[in-house]
Design a protein around this motif. Structure first.
Motif, PDB file in Angstrom:
ATOM      1  N   LEU A   1      54.187  25.925  87.298  1.00 40.97           N
ATOM      2  CA  LEU A   1      54.621  25.647  85.935  1.00 40.97           C
ATOM      3  C   LEU A   1      53.412  25.738  85.004  1.00 40.97           C
ATOM      4  O   LEU A   1      52.366  25.136  85.258  1.00 40.97           O
ATOM      5  CB  LEU A   1      55.232  24.244  85.848  1.00 40.97           C
ATOM      6  N   GLN A   2      53.561  26.489  83.925  1.00 43.75           N
ATOM      7  CA  GLN A   2      52.484  26.642  82.945  1.00 43.75           C
ATOM      8  C   GLN A   2      52.125  25.297  82.309  1.00 43.75           C
ATOM      9  O   GLN A   2      52.993  24.493  82.002  1.00 43.75           O
ATOM     10  CB  GLN A   2      52.926  27.598  81.818  1.00 43.75           C
ATOM     11  N   ASP A   3      50.816  25.064  82.113  1.00 48.78           N
ATOM     12  CA  ASP A   3      50.328  23.897  81.370  1.00 48.78           C
ATOM     13  C   ASP A   3      50.854  22.578  81.930  1.00 48.78           C
ATOM     14  O   ASP A   3      51.114  21.629  81.179  1.00 48.78           O
ATOM     15  CB  ASP A   3      50.704  24.011  79.886  1.00 48.78           C
ATOM     16  N   SER A   4      51.020  22.499  83.231  1.00 55.70           N
ATOM     17  CA  SER A   4      51.515  21.263  83.826  1.00 55.70           C
ATOM     18  C   SER A   4      50.422  20.200  83.844  1.00 55.70           C
ATOM     19  O   SER A   4      49.229  20.502  83.860  1.00 55.70           O
ATOM     20  CB  SER A   4      52.013  21.519  85.254  1.00 55.70           C
ATOM     21  N   ARG A   5      50.841  18.947  83.867  1.00 60.04           N
ATOM     22  CA  ARG A   5      49.900  17.827  83.899  1.00 60.04           C
ATOM     23  C   ARG A   5      49.541  17.433  85.325  1.00 60.04           C
ATOM     24  O   ARG A   5      48.627  16.655  85.556  1.00 60.04           O
ATOM     25  CB  ARG A   5      50.502  16.617  83.179  1.00 60.04           C
ATOM     26  N   GLY A   6      50.259  17.953  86.269  1.00 56.19           N
ATOM     27  CA  GLY A   6      50.013  17.690  87.684  1.00 56.19           C
ATOM     28  C   GLY A   6      50.562  18.840  88.489  1.00 56.19           C
ATOM     29  O   GLY A   6      50.998  19.853  87.927  1.00 56.19           O
ATOM     30  N   PRO A   7      50.564  18.744  89.812  1.00 56.68           N
ATOM     31  CA  PRO A   7      51.158  19.814  90.615  1.00 56.68           C
ATOM     32  C   PRO A   7      52.642  19.951  90.301  1.00 56.68           C
ATOM     33  O   PRO A   7      53.386  18.974  90.337  1.00 56.68           O
ATOM     34  CB  PRO A   7      50.926  19.346  92.060  1.00 56.68           C
ATOM     35  N   ALA A   8      53.061  21.150  89.947  1.00 55.83           N
ATOM     36  CA  ALA A   8      54.473  21.421  89.633  1.00 55.83           C
ATOM     37  C   ALA A   8      54.747  22.871  89.987  1.00 55.83           C
ATOM     38  O   ALA A   8      54.172  23.778  89.377  1.00 55.83           O
ATOM     39  CB  ALA A   8      54.760  21.155  88.163  1.00 55.83           C
ATOM     40  N   ARG A   9      55.601  23.084  90.964  1.00 51.69           N
ATOM     41  CA  ARG A   9      55.766  24.435  91.512  1.00 51.69           C
ATOM     42  C   ARG A   9      57.215  24.653  91.931  1.00 51.69           C
ATOM     43  O   ARG A   9      57.889  23.736  92.400  1.00 51.69           O
ATOM     44  CB  ARG A   9      54.825  24.583  92.709  1.00 51.69           C
ATOM     45  N   VAL A  10      57.678  25.887  91.758  1.00 51.46           N
ATOM     46  CA  VAL A  10      59.020  26.265  92.185  1.00 51.46           C
ATOM     47  C   VAL A  10      58.901  27.371  93.223  1.00 51.46           C
ATOM     48  O   VAL A  10      58.036  28.254  93.112  1.00 51.46           O
ATOM     49  CB  VAL A  10      59.885  26.735  90.990  1.00 51.46           C
ATOM     50  N   GLY A  11      59.731  27.278  94.269  1.00 47.74           N
ATOM     51  CA  GLY A  11      59.700  28.272  95.336  1.00 47.74           C
ATOM     52  C   GLY A  11      61.015  29.035  95.408  1.00 47.74           C
ATOM     53  O   GLY A  11      62.091  28.438  95.407  1.00 47.74           O
ATOM     54  N   ILE A  12      60.907  30.371  95.460  1.00 47.29           N
ATOM     55  CA  ILE A  12      62.082  31.229  95.555  1.00 47.29           C
ATOM     56  C   ILE A  12      62.060  31.910  96.916  1.00 47.29           C
ATOM     57  O   ILE A  12      61.226  32.770  97.175  1.00 47.29           O
ATOM     58  CB  ILE A  12      62.089  32.294  94.440  1.00 47.29           C
ATOM     59  N   SER A  13      62.963  31.502  97.799  1.00 46.38           N
ATOM     60  CA  SER A  13      63.019  32.125  99.125  1.00 46.38           C
ATOM     61  C   SER A  13      63.840  33.399  99.055  1.00 46.38           C
ATOM     62  O   SER A  13      64.652  33.588  98.149  1.00 46.38           O
ATOM     63  CB  SER A  13      63.616  31.157 100.143  1.00 46.38           C
TER      64      SER A  13
END
Length: 414
Positions: free
Chosen positions: A286-298
């Motif tokens: 995620l752009q400009d996140s304040r912490g780890p923030a991620r999306v996974g597309i299988s």
């Protein structure tokens, strides 16, 4: 059947172990005296708590430490300052339940209520119905305070011992306390904690309370307040320390039409940055996140998302449409329960990804105090990392979960 008349020297039936004349007899008529309501109710509440402390002394000694650990599980430093002891004690007596769903306060009322003077019994009933919550100050007039409950939005009129000296034109402080509704007015039970609202503390608490209700849609507000006072205390504690709460939020969206649509949306969006494609899953930050923030597309499975900061979850909502698209919250710090078995695979995929990220960006002695990410940028760094992982695998040959994680790390490095 009428209860037997008690003599002054008889044991007090409330269970305190004292003679009646030294215990509940002194409270006879207190509910009809002309004393100030706040003082009268404070006397009643103090008497009840002394009785509970005495009656359950042996039991409380056994459960106090694990109970305190439960109460502090979301606090910043897992310790309870002495001045906050009464907040915990009220929770221990009136909120914490045993295996049968019984609190100490309700058990005491059940066993001794028939022998208690009416004012004392009514006070205990009010305390048993009380709960811990966060309040904003709406107005103050004399010894009356008008409060707004941050979780429910309810307005409460509260009696005070004396007028509260506050400049309500400035940022109004937030209060953490337990309100007991007495016949002549509502009062705070025990200690009231206060924190300013000059650094976004109120916004922090509101955001997390809203998020909590999304995490636990199976519970109404009354059940949240009464059954999970430790969450409210933990949020207030983090707000007091202006410290971010790591939510460890993990979500999944099963394969289907909604997931297929979002695959294209995420890939084409500038809100997410592609990071890597490993073991059949493409991960985006995620752009400009304040912490780890991620999306996974299988390639053919569910969509996955994880984040620690509530602001990042809210920032991802417009694109990922968590509620509209039907995402399931697999894990959360505020869920206070392990993932359901049907979501174990999704949970493990995210944990595997997060552990690999942590490993990649942590300095290790076997790498001359460099991070694997730094070593990977060096000449022959990949071979060096693969050798380190092979050494780890040799030592963990009988632990399948560790071997699976190491295999995933190898995929990331290779």
């Amino acid at each position: 059947m009428k209860k037997a008349k008690l003599g002054r020297n008889d044991p007090c039936p409330c269970g305190s172990g004292k003679k009646y004349k030294h215990c509940c007899q002194v409270l006879e008529g207190i509910g009809t005296t002309g004393s100030v309501p706040f003082e009268r109710y404070n006397t009643l509440m103090t008497s009840i708590k002394i009785k509970l402390e005495h009656n359950y002394a042996a039991q409380i000694r056994k459960i106090r430490r694990p109970a305190q650990e439960q109460f502090l599980r979301l606090s910043c430093d897992q310790t309870l300052p002495r001045e906050q002891e009464s907040v915990f004690s009220d929770w221990l007596w009136f909120d914490m339940t045993d295996n049968q769903g019984m609190t100490l306060g309700r058990e005491y009322l059940q066993e001794h209520g028939d022998y208690m003077e009416a004012p004392l019994r009514e006070c205990l009933q009010s305390l048993n119905q009380s709960y811990l919550s966060v309040y904003g100050i709406d107005s103050a007039a004399g010894d009356n305070l008008r409060l707004n409950d941050y979780l429910s939005g309810e307005v409460q009129q509260v009696l005070l011992k004396e007028p509260l000296e506050l400049d309500l034109e400035e940022a109004r402080p937030l209060l953490l306390g337990r309100l007991a509704a007495m016949p002549g007015g509502t009062v705070f039970s025990g200690m009231v904690l206060m924190v300013g609202d000059d650094k976004g503390q109120g916004r922090f608490i509101r955001q997390h309370l809203d998020y909590w209700q999304q995490v636990r849609p199976d519970l109404n507000i009354a059940a949240l307040r009464k059954g999970f006072g430790e969450v409210i205390f933990g949020l207030f504690d983090h707000a007091s320390h202006t410290t971010t709460l790591a939510l460890n939020d993990i979500r999944c969206l099963p394969a289907g039409a909604a997931a297929a649509e979002l695959r294209h949306t995420i890939a084409d969006s500038t809100a997410f940055i592609p990071v890597h494609h490993t073991a059949g899953t493409a991960w985006y930050d995620l752009q400009d996140s304040r912490g780890p923030a991620r999306v996974g597309i299988s390639d053919d499975g569910p969509l996955l998302f994880y984040a620690d900061v509530v602001d990042d979850i809210q920032a991802a909502e417009p694109l990922l449409r968590f509620q509209e698209a039907g995402w399931t919250i697999v894990n959360s710090q505020l869920r206070l329960a392990p993932p359901e078995e049907e979501h174990n695979d999704a949970w493990y995929q995210v944990i595997r990804e997060r552990e690999t990220e942590r490993w990649l960006h942590t300095a290790h002695s076997e790498l001359d105090n460099k991070t694997p990410a730094q070593v990977l940028a060096e000449a022959e760094g990949k071979d060096r990392l693969l050798q380190v992982l092979d050494n780890f695998a040799a030592r963990a040959s009988h632990n399948q979960h560790t071997l699976d994680l190491l295999a995933y790390m190898r995929s990331r490095v290779a």
